[in-house]
Enzyme design. Structure first.
Site, PDB file in Angstrom:
ATOM      1  N   SER A 165      -5.497  -1.791   5.916  1.00  0.00           N
ATOM      2  CA  SER A 165      -5.381  -2.547   7.159  1.00  0.00           C
ATOM      3  C   SER A 165      -4.494  -3.757   6.888  1.00  0.00           C
ATOM      4  O   SER A 165      -4.558  -4.344   5.801  1.00  0.00           O
ATOM      5  CB  SER A 165      -6.772  -3.023   7.603  1.00  0.00           C
ATOM      6  OG  SER A 165      -6.663  -4.069   8.546  1.00  0.00           O
ATOM      7  N   SER A 166      -3.722  -4.145   7.881  1.00  0.00           N
ATOM      8  CA  SER A 166      -2.882  -5.346   7.715  1.00  0.00           C
ATOM      9  C   SER A 166      -3.767  -6.563   7.481  1.00  0.00           C
ATOM     10  O   SER A 166      -3.355  -7.528   6.849  1.00  0.00           O
ATOM     11  CB  SER A 166      -2.017  -5.565   8.961  1.00  0.00           C
ATOM     12  OG  SER A 166      -1.248  -4.418   9.210  1.00  0.00           O
ATOM     13  N   HIS A 195       0.514   3.015   7.710  1.00  0.00           N
ATOM     14  CA  HIS A 195       1.641   3.158   8.639  1.00  0.00           C
ATOM     15  C   HIS A 195       2.673   4.150   8.081  1.00  0.00           C
ATOM     16  O   HIS A 195       3.243   4.945   8.822  1.00  0.00           O
ATOM     17  CB  HIS A 195       2.348   1.811   8.833  1.00  0.00           C
ATOM     18  CG  HIS A 195       1.503   0.749   9.459  1.00  0.00           C
ATOM     19  ND1 HIS A 195       1.161  -0.416   8.807  1.00  0.00           N
ATOM     20  CD2 HIS A 195       0.934   0.668  10.686  1.00  0.00           C
ATOM     21  CE1 HIS A 195       0.429  -1.165   9.606  1.00  0.00           C
ATOM     22  NE2 HIS A 195       0.265  -0.540  10.743  1.00  0.00           N
ATOM     23  N   ARG A 238      -6.385   7.179  12.450  1.00  0.00           N
ATOM     24  CA  ARG A 238      -7.799   7.350  12.830  1.00  0.00           C
ATOM     25  C   ARG A 238      -8.667   6.183  12.400  1.00  0.00           C
ATOM     26  O   ARG A 238      -9.837   6.138  12.741  1.00  0.00           O
ATOM     27  CB  ARG A 238      -8.369   8.636  12.216  1.00  0.00           C
ATOM     28  CG  ARG A 238      -7.875   9.863  12.882  1.00  0.00           C
ATOM     29  CD  ARG A 238      -8.942  10.979  12.896  1.00  0.00           C
ATOM     30  NE  ARG A 238      -8.353  12.159  13.490  1.00  0.00           N
ATOM     31  CZ  ARG A 238      -7.771  13.133  12.802  1.00  0.00           C
ATOM     32  NH1 ARG A 238      -7.761  13.086  11.489  1.00  0.00           N
ATOM     33  NH2 ARG A 238      -7.214  14.156  13.406  1.00  0.00           N
ATOM     34  N   LYS A 239      -8.111   5.236  11.628  1.00  0.00           N
ATOM     35  CA  LYS A 239      -8.938   4.068  11.294  1.00  0.00           C
ATOM     36  C   LYS A 239      -9.350   3.357  12.581  1.00  0.00           C
ATOM     37  O   LYS A 239     -10.470   2.929  12.733  1.00  0.00           O
ATOM     38  CB  LYS A 239      -8.217   3.099  10.357  1.00  0.00           C
ATOM     39  CG  LYS A 239      -9.184   2.019   9.880  1.00  0.00           C
ATOM     40  CD  LYS A 239      -8.537   0.998   8.997  1.00  0.00           C
ATOM     41  CE  LYS A 239      -7.760  -0.012   9.774  1.00  0.00           C
ATOM     42  NZ  LYS A 239      -8.578  -0.937  10.578  1.00  0.00           N
ATOM     43  N   HIS A 275       1.791  -1.003   5.896  1.00  0.00           N
ATOM     44  CA  HIS A 275       1.124  -0.589   4.659  1.00  0.00           C
ATOM     45  C   HIS A 275       1.159   0.937   4.587  1.00  0.00           C
ATOM     46  O   HIS A 275       1.724   1.596   5.477  1.00  0.00           O
ATOM     47  CB  HIS A 275      -0.312  -1.137   4.595  1.00  0.00           C
ATOM     48  CG  HIS A 275      -1.129  -0.828   5.823  1.00  0.00           C
ATOM     49  ND1 HIS A 275      -1.500   0.443   6.163  1.00  0.00           N
ATOM     50  CD2 HIS A 275      -1.607  -1.642   6.799  1.00  0.00           C
ATOM     51  CE1 HIS A 275      -2.190   0.411   7.279  1.00  0.00           C
ATOM     52  NE2 HIS A 275      -2.264  -0.842   7.710  1.00  0.00           N
ATOM     53  N   GLU A 276       0.564   1.463   3.554  1.00  0.00           N
ATOM     54  CA  GLU A 276       0.633   2.900   3.295  1.00  0.00           C
ATOM     55  C   GLU A 276       0.099   3.727   4.481  1.00  0.00           C
ATOM     56  O   GLU A 276       0.569   4.836   4.729  1.00  0.00           O
ATOM     57  CB  GLU A 276      -0.155   3.197   2.012  1.00  0.00           C
ATOM     58  CG  GLU A 276       0.142   4.501   1.320  1.00  0.00           C
ATOM     59  CD  GLU A 276       1.630   4.815   1.110  1.00  0.00           C
ATOM     60  OE1 GLU A 276       2.021   5.957   1.406  1.00  0.00           O
ATOM     61  OE2 GLU A 276       2.398   3.941   0.665  1.00  0.00           O
TER      62      GLU A 276
END
Ligand code: PAF
Length: 316
Positions: free
Chosen positions: A220-221, A71, A183-184, A68-69
Site C-alpha cells: 500500500s502507498s 500497481h 483486490r486489496k 509500488h509492486e
C-alpha cells in the site's frame, strides 16, 4: 515535473465525439523510451479517441501514484490486455474525508514516471485537481445501498462517492476497453464493478490479486507512514487473515467464532485499533453467519496514525 513544460511538443490531430480538433500535448525528456505524459483533459480525450479510431485496445490503470509492486502488477497485466497502456496519477481530493491524509498523501512523480516507463506504459495522464474539479463543479456519481454504506463506507461516509465520481470522469476521459484494479481495495472493486454494470459502461473491469511484501504485509502507498515498530505490528493483519483461513479450512463454518479469534489476535497488538473485522458475501458485501466459498473476511485497523485495510478468502 512541472506540468505543461518539457522539451518537445506533440501535435495531435484527431476527430471523434468532440469533432475535429488540434491539440498540443507536452512531453518531458525521455530517459527511457516512448511514454507520453499528458495533463490536459481535452488533449487526453483526443489522443484516446484517435487510438480507438485506429483500432487500438486501451487498457487503463487508474492510481493515486506513489507506485509500488501492487500497481506494477496491474500495469503488467494491462500491458498484456491492450495495445495502448494508460496509467493515470491523480490524488483525488473528493475521496478523502475531513481530517484524512490528503495533504500528506505520499507523492513522488519522478519515481512514478521512471517506474511507469520501465513497465511499458504508453501514456501517463497526470491532471491538475483544478482541471478535474474546476470552479463550480457540482456533479457526483454514487452507488447506493449496502455496497457503499458498510465497511469502509460506514467509517468514511463520503469516500466512495469521491471514488465513483473520479473513476467515471477518468473513464470518460480515457475511454478504456479494460480497466484494472487491485483486490486489496476489495470493496472499491465491488463498487466500481457495480457502477460500471449499472451505467452500462462498455469497459471490462479486472480485479487483480493482492501483492504482499515478503513478510506478508499487503502493499500500500500508505505503508510508508509506518515506523519500524508499527511496521512489525501491522504484520498482525496478514497473520490474522492466515489464521482465520486455517480455521475455515479445518472445518469451522461459524462466522462468529472465526471473528472472535480474529479480534483476539488483533487486540493482542497494543497499538492496534480495530475499525472493523467482518465476514461478508464477496458479491453483496452483506455479513454472513455461516461461511462458504463466497465468504471473504475484511478488516480495517489503525496502526498508530496509519489506517490499513486487508482482506482474504476463507475457503480457497
Ligand atoms: O485505488 C485508488 O488508487 C483510487 O481509489 C482510484 C481508483 C485511483 C480513484 O482515485
Amino acid at each position: 515535473m512541472a506540468r505543461g513544460t518539457g522539451t518537445s511538443k506533440a501535435k495531435t490531430n484527431t476527430k471523434g465525439f468532440w469533432g475535429k480538433s488540434e491539440v498540443f500535448a507536452f512531453r518531458v525528456p525521455r530517459p527511457y523510451k516512448n511514454m507520453e505524459i499528458i495533463s490536459d483533459i481535452k488533449a487526453m480525450q483526443n489522443r484516446c479517441l484517435a487510438a480507438r479510431d485506429s483500432g487500438q485496445k486501451i487498457s487503463f490503470v487508474p492510481t493515486m501514484g506513489f507506485l509500488h509492486e501492487g500497481h506494477l502488477s496491474l500495469l503488467r497485466e494491462g500491458r498484456k490486455r491492450g495495445d495502448l497502456l494508460i496509467l493515470s496519477i491523480f490524488v483525488n481530493p473528493t475521496q478523502f474525508g475531513q481530517g484524512e491524509d490528503l495533504d500528506c498523501y505520499p507523492r513522488d512523480f519522478e519515481r512514478d514516471e521512471a517506474m511507469a516507463r520501465e513497465c511499458g506504459v504508453d501514456l501517463l495522464f497526470y491532471p491538475e485537481a483544478e482541471a478535474i474539479y474546476p470552479p463550480g463543479y457540482a456533479t457526483y456519481v454514487s452507488v447506493d445501498g449496502p455496497l457503499t454504506t458498510t465497511l469502509e463506507g460506514a467509517c468514511r461516509p463520503t469516500h466512495f462517492r469521491g471514488v465513483t465520481t473520479v473513476v467515471t470522469k477518468l473513464f470518460n476521459i480515457v475511454m478504456p476497453h479494460v480497466a484494472l484494479f487491485g483486490r486489496k481495495d476489495f470493496q472499491q472493486l465491488a463498487v466500481i464493478s457495480r457502477m460500471t454494470s449499472d451505467l452500462n459502461l462498455p469497459i471490462d473491469i479486472v480485479g487483480m490479486p493482492i501483492i504482499r511484501e515478503e513478510d506478508g504485509l499487503a502493499m500500500s502507498s500508505r505503508n510508508v507512514y509506518l515506523c519500524n515498530s508499527e511496521r512489525k505490528q501491522a504484520l498482525a493483519l496478514n497473520d490474522t487473515l492466515r489464521q482465520t483461513a486455517e480455521m475455515a479450512q479445518n472445518g469451522e463454518s461459524n462466522a462468529e467464532k472465526i471473528l472472535t479469534m480474529a479480534q483476539g489476535r488483533l487486540h493482542a497488538e497494543a497499538d492496534l485499533e480495530i475499525d472493523y473485522v467482518k465476514i461478508c458475501n464477496a458479491q453483496s458485501l452483506e455479513e454472513v453467519n455461516t461461511i462458504d466459498h463466497e465468504s471473504v473476511i475484511l478488516l480495517a485497523v489503525s496502526v498508530g496514525k496509519t489506517r490499513l485495510i486487508d482482506n482474504g478468502n476463507l475457503i480457497s
